[in-house]
Design a protein around this motif. Structure first.
Motif, PDB file in Angstrom:
ATOM      1  N   LEU A  44      -5.481  -2.383  -4.690  1.00 34.17           N
ATOM      2  CA  LEU A  44      -5.826  -1.229  -4.129  1.00 34.17           C
ATOM      3  C   LEU A  44      -4.037  -1.254  -3.492  1.00 34.17           C
ATOM      4  CD1 LEU A  44      -9.504  -1.022  -2.903  1.00 34.17           C
ATOM      5  CD2 LEU A  44      -8.157  -0.214  -5.568  1.00 34.17           C
ATOM      6  N   ASN A  45      -3.467   0.051  -3.667  1.00 30.11           N
ATOM      7  CA  ASN A  45      -2.633   0.038  -2.331  1.00 30.11           C
ATOM      8  C   ASN A  45      -2.941   1.735  -1.951  1.00 30.11           C
ATOM      9  OD1 ASN A  45      -0.251   1.534  -1.665  1.00 30.11           O
ATOM     10  ND2 ASN A  45       0.734  -0.325  -3.286  1.00 30.11           N
ATOM     11  N   PHE A  46      -2.769   1.768  -1.145  1.00 26.83           N
ATOM     12  CA  PHE A  46      -3.327   2.446  -0.184  1.00 26.83           C
ATOM     13  C   PHE A  46      -2.343   3.101   1.376  1.00 26.83           C
ATOM     14  CE2 PHE A  46      -8.883   2.098   0.544  1.00 26.83           C
ATOM     15  CZ  PHE A  46      -8.663   2.874  -0.773  1.00 26.83           C
ATOM     16  N   LYS A  47      -0.566   2.565   0.558  1.00 21.86           N
ATOM     17  CA  LYS A  47       0.174   3.352   1.347  1.00 21.86           C
ATOM     18  C   LYS A  47      -0.181   5.375   1.283  1.00 21.86           C
ATOM     19  CE  LYS A  47       4.872   3.048   1.553  1.00 21.86           C
ATOM     20  NZ  LYS A  47       6.460   3.232   0.930  1.00 21.86           N
ATOM     21  N   GLN A  48      -0.977   6.198   0.880  1.00 21.39           N
ATOM     22  CA  GLN A  48      -0.773   7.709   0.686  1.00 21.39           C
ATOM     23  C   GLN A  48      -1.897   7.462   1.258  1.00 21.39           C
ATOM     24  OE1 GLN A  48       1.774   8.720   0.815  1.00 21.39           O
ATOM     25  NE2 GLN A  48       3.246   7.379   0.608  1.00 21.39           N
ATOM     26  N   ILE A  49      -2.928   6.839   1.276  1.00 21.29           N
ATOM     27  CA  ILE A  49      -4.186   7.630   1.872  1.00 21.29           C
ATOM     28  C   ILE A  49      -3.945   7.449   2.890  1.00 21.29           C
ATOM     29  CG2 ILE A  49      -6.717   6.363   1.982  1.00 21.29           C
ATOM     30  CD1 ILE A  49      -6.093   7.197  -0.803  1.00 21.29           C
ATOM     31  N   ARG A  50      -4.433   8.485   3.965  1.00 18.20           N
ATOM     32  CA  ARG A  50      -4.357   8.472   4.859  1.00 18.20           C
ATOM     33  C   ARG A  50      -5.985   9.100   6.080  1.00 18.20           C
ATOM     34  NH1 ARG A  50      -1.754  12.228   1.915  1.00 18.20           N
ATOM     35  NH2 ARG A  50      -3.176  14.261   2.638  1.00 18.20           N
ATOM     36  N   TYR A  51      -7.120   8.533   5.211  1.00 24.91           N
ATOM     37  CA  TYR A  51      -8.622   9.101   5.764  1.00 24.91           C
ATOM     38  C   TYR A  51      -9.584   8.600   5.030  1.00 24.91           C
ATOM     39  CZ  TYR A  51     -12.619  10.331   7.359  1.00 24.91           C
ATOM     40  OH  TYR A  51     -14.169  10.830   8.271  1.00 24.91           O
ATOM     41  N   THR A  52     -10.144   7.703   5.599  1.00 28.63           N
ATOM     42  CA  THR A  52     -11.367   7.112   5.143  1.00 28.63           C
ATOM     43  C   THR A  52     -12.760   7.537   6.080  1.00 28.63           C
ATOM     44  OG1 THR A  52     -12.624   5.135   3.461  1.00 28.63           O
ATOM     45  CG2 THR A  52     -10.401   4.390   5.484  1.00 28.63           C
ATOM     46  N   SER A  53     -13.663   7.961   5.425  1.00 29.63           N
ATOM     47  CA  SER A  53     -14.547   8.145   5.827  1.00 29.63           C
ATOM     48  C   SER A  53     -16.063   6.784   5.213  1.00 29.63           C
ATOM     49  CB  SER A  53     -15.612   9.187   5.312  1.00 29.63           C
ATOM     50  OG  SER A  53     -15.657   8.975   4.039  1.00 29.63           O
ATOM     51  N   SER A  54     -17.141   6.717   5.737  1.00 30.16           N
ATOM     52  CA  SER A  54     -18.036   6.227   5.618  1.00 30.16           C
ATOM     53  C   SER A  54     -18.163   6.109   4.319  1.00 30.16           C
ATOM     54  CB  SER A  54     -19.014   6.396   6.766  1.00 30.16           C
ATOM     55  OG  SER A  54     -19.613   7.554   6.052  1.00 30.16           O
ATOM     56  N   ALA A  55     -18.528   7.402   3.727  1.00 30.12           N
ATOM     57  CA  ALA A  55     -18.434   6.864   2.025  1.00 30.12           C
ATOM     58  C   ALA A  55     -17.176   6.186   0.863  1.00 30.12           C
ATOM     59  CB  ALA A  55     -18.492   8.266   1.477  1.00 30.12           C
ATOM     60  N   GLY A  56     -16.434   6.412   1.631  1.00 28.74           N
ATOM     61  CA  GLY A  56     -14.364   5.766   1.627  1.00 28.74           C
ATOM     62  C   GLY A  56     -15.093   3.919   1.340  1.00 28.74           C
ATOM     63  N   LEU A  57     -15.835   3.819   2.888  1.00 30.79           N
ATOM     64  CA  LEU A  57     -15.626   2.639   3.327  1.00 30.79           C
ATOM     65  C   LEU A  57     -17.314   1.975   3.127  1.00 30.79           C
ATOM     66  CD1 LEU A  57     -15.700   2.428   7.277  1.00 30.79           C
ATOM     67  CD2 LEU A  57     -14.159   1.527   5.797  1.00 30.79           C
ATOM     68  N   ARG A  58     -17.673   2.648   1.823  1.00 30.69           N
ATOM     69  CA  ARG A  58     -19.213   2.251   1.296  1.00 30.69           C
ATOM     70  C   ARG A  58     -18.100   1.819  -0.725  1.00 30.69           C
ATOM     71  NH1 ARG A  58     -22.022   5.656   3.327  1.00 30.69           N
ATOM     72  NH2 ARG A  58     -21.600   7.248   2.089  1.00 30.69           N
ATOM     73  N   VAL A  59     -17.246   2.945  -0.561  1.00 29.50           N
ATOM     74  CA  VAL A  59     -16.589   2.047  -2.025  1.00 29.50           C
ATOM     75  C   VAL A  59     -15.831   1.154  -1.969  1.00 29.50           C
ATOM     76  CG1 VAL A  59     -15.517   2.664  -4.135  1.00 29.50           C
ATOM     77  CG2 VAL A  59     -17.082   4.760  -2.910  1.00 29.50           C
TER      78      VAL A  59
END
Length: 100
Positions: A44-59
């Motif tokens: 997973l290349n997250f260079k352009q991910i600016r934010y993650t919520s708890s829902a994103g962490l669960r994924v």
């Protein structure tokens, strides 16, 4: 959120941009999950991910467990300092394979 995926034999590389939140996390998960057949290495290349919520962490945890149960691996690359800090705060930095 934009999601691009490249398959290279048994490797799936995912590039995403935007925010991984309550609205986008299910889309992100479904998009990847349907392409995991025969995949041994998920990147997973997250260079352009600016934010993650708890829902994103669960994924992220779900994908990690899925790959682990299949005998494969998952690596998250190029995290922004903000997203890495969120992962670190919840203790996932000790669970997930992260290359900053």
């Amino acid at each position: 959120m934009n999601i691009n995926q490249n398959k290279e034999n048994t490797k799936l590389i995912v590039f995403a941009d935007g925010e991984l939140d309550t609205l986008t996390a299910p889309i992100f998960k479904d998009s990847i999950e349907k392409n995991l057949e025969g995949i041994e290495e998920l990147i997973l290349n997250f260079k352009q991910i600016r934010y993650t919520s708890s829902a994103g962490l669960r994924v992220l945890l779900f994908l990690h467990k899925t790959m682990h149960n299949r005998g494969g691996s998952m690596t998250i690359k190029e995290l922004s300092p903000e997203v890495f800090e969120t992962i670190k705060i919840v203790g996932f930095d000790g669970i997930l394979n992260i290359e900053v």
